[in-house]
Enzyme design. Structure first.
Site, PDB file in Angstrom:
ATOM      1  N   PRO A 168      36.950  69.663  87.782  1.00 16.75           N
ATOM      2  CA  PRO A 168      38.414  69.595  87.815  1.00 16.75           C
ATOM      3  C   PRO A 168      39.049  70.875  88.347  1.00 16.75           C
ATOM      4  CG  PRO A 168      37.614  69.814  85.560  1.00 16.75           C
ATOM      5  CD  PRO A 168      36.412  69.578  86.417  1.00 16.75           C
ATOM      6  N   TYR A 169      40.251  70.745  88.852  1.00 17.35           N
ATOM      7  CA  TYR A 169      40.974  71.873  89.436  1.00 17.35           C
ATOM      8  C   TYR A 169      41.288  72.924  88.373  1.00 17.35           C
ATOM      9  CZ  TYR A 169      44.863  74.509  91.456  1.00 17.35           C
ATOM     10  OH  TYR A 169      45.684  75.512  91.903  1.00 17.35           O
ATOM     11  N   LYS A 224      26.720  88.695  96.214  1.00 16.04           N
ATOM     12  CA  LYS A 224      27.515  88.154  97.317  1.00 16.04           C
ATOM     13  C   LYS A 224      27.363  89.169  98.449  1.00 16.04           C
ATOM     14  CE  LYS A 224      32.095  86.495  98.695  1.00 16.04           C
ATOM     15  NZ  LYS A 224      32.082  85.038  98.719  1.00 16.04           N
ATOM     16  N   ASP A 244      35.903  88.854  94.685  1.00 20.29           N
ATOM     17  CA  ASP A 244      34.957  87.806  94.274  1.00 20.29           C
ATOM     18  C   ASP A 244      33.772  88.404  93.523  1.00 20.29           C
ATOM     19  OD1 ASP A 244      36.596  85.997  95.478  1.00 20.29           O
ATOM     20  OD2 ASP A 244      35.265  85.553  97.162  1.00 20.29           O
ATOM     21  N   GLU A 246      25.755  84.068  96.452  1.00 16.97           N
ATOM     22  CA  GLU A 246      26.853  83.325  97.074  1.00 16.97           C
ATOM     23  C   GLU A 246      27.006  83.720  98.532  1.00 16.97           C
ATOM     24  OE1 GLU A 246      31.696  82.959  97.083  1.00 16.97           O
ATOM     25  OE2 GLU A 246      30.746  83.850  95.323  1.00 16.97           O
ATOM     26  N   GLY A 300      36.991  78.378 101.213  1.00 21.85           N
ATOM     27  CA  GLY A 300      37.981  77.977 100.222  1.00 21.85           C
ATOM     28  C   GLY A 300      37.646  76.726  99.431  1.00 21.85           C
TER      29      GLY A 300
END
Length: 239
Positions: free
Chosen positions: A207-208, A38, A55, A116, A13
């Site tokens: 940044p978020y 992935k 994802d 990933e 996460g």
């Protein structure tokens, strides 16, 4: 930078998928073709009776690739658990040979690969092998995604140290803001301290971004959030 990067996290996460998508978009912005992979995704929602890797959809959208799902994500599980545990519960055996065959086919299609991982480097994939061994098998430099705030020094230093100890080349650290919050003193000082203690390039904090969606608006948000570190990341990937 070899022929790609393996993206790991210091935890689950922390934003690996968002960062991987951002890297793919940076390369595409310079007209550099890129493939994504992935190998394992757990916690997939069921769609038409099969685990659907959300994802993977995000990564393929960011990279504008349409490689077969069986190559991009060979292993997909419903259970939101470590691969070894999910595989045991769902009675699916994970083999590195299957992942390696898929990776080699994708390498033939793309000059540069972004792979990933799942969770952190010591997450068990089988009883005897972890993400760490998968990185060694694929022989790719490592990009570490870490949280930007308080507590990240320990997690990030442990990850970098263990990777280097295993003979893995660590390319850089990317700090990501995974929760909406004001910038704290830790977030202001962490990039410089991590660079000083590891000797690695440190980018961020990114940044978020709330609710990353695989659409044009979502991808534009990501690309904009990477803007301050664009040149450094591109130089790293193209060196």
């Amino acid at each position: 930078m070899s022929n790609g990067l393996f993206i790991t996290g210091t935890d689950t996460g922390v934003g690996k998928t968002m960062v991987t998508a951002g890297l793919a978009m940076l390369l595409r912005s310079r007209h550099k073709p890129v493939g994504v992979m992935k190998p394992i995704q757990t916690g997939c929602p069921m769609v038409e009776g099969k685990p659907f890797p959300e994802d993977t959809v995000k990564l393929q959208g960011a990279s504008e690739t349409d490689d077969p799902l069986e190559l991009v994500t060979p292993y997909r599980f419903r259970s939101p658990l470590a691969p070894f545990v999910a595989g045991r519960i769902e009675r699916k055996k994970i083999t590195f040979s299957k992942i390696l065959r898929a990776y080699r086919q994708l390498k033939q299609r793309h000059a540069f690969m972004l792979v990933e991982g799942i969770g952190g480097i010591l997450v068990p994939i089988t009883k005897k092998a972890r993400v760490l061994e998968l990185i060694q098998l694929l022989d790719l430099p490592l990009l570490i995604v870490a949280r930007s705030g308080l507590g990240t020094l320990n997690h990030t230093l442990l990850t970098a140290h263990r990777a280097k100890e295993a003979g893995i080349t660590v390319a850089c650290i990317v700090l990501n803001t995974s929760q909406p919050q004001r910038q704290s003193l830790a977030e202001k000082t962490n990039p410089g301290i991590l660079a000083e203690l590891t000797g690695l390039p440190v980018f961020g904090p990114i940044p978020y971004i709330k609710g990353f969606q695989p659409n044009e608006r979502g991808f534009k948000k990501i690309l904009k959030s990477f803007e301050p570190w664009r040149d450094g990341l591109l130089k790293l990937m193209q060196s």
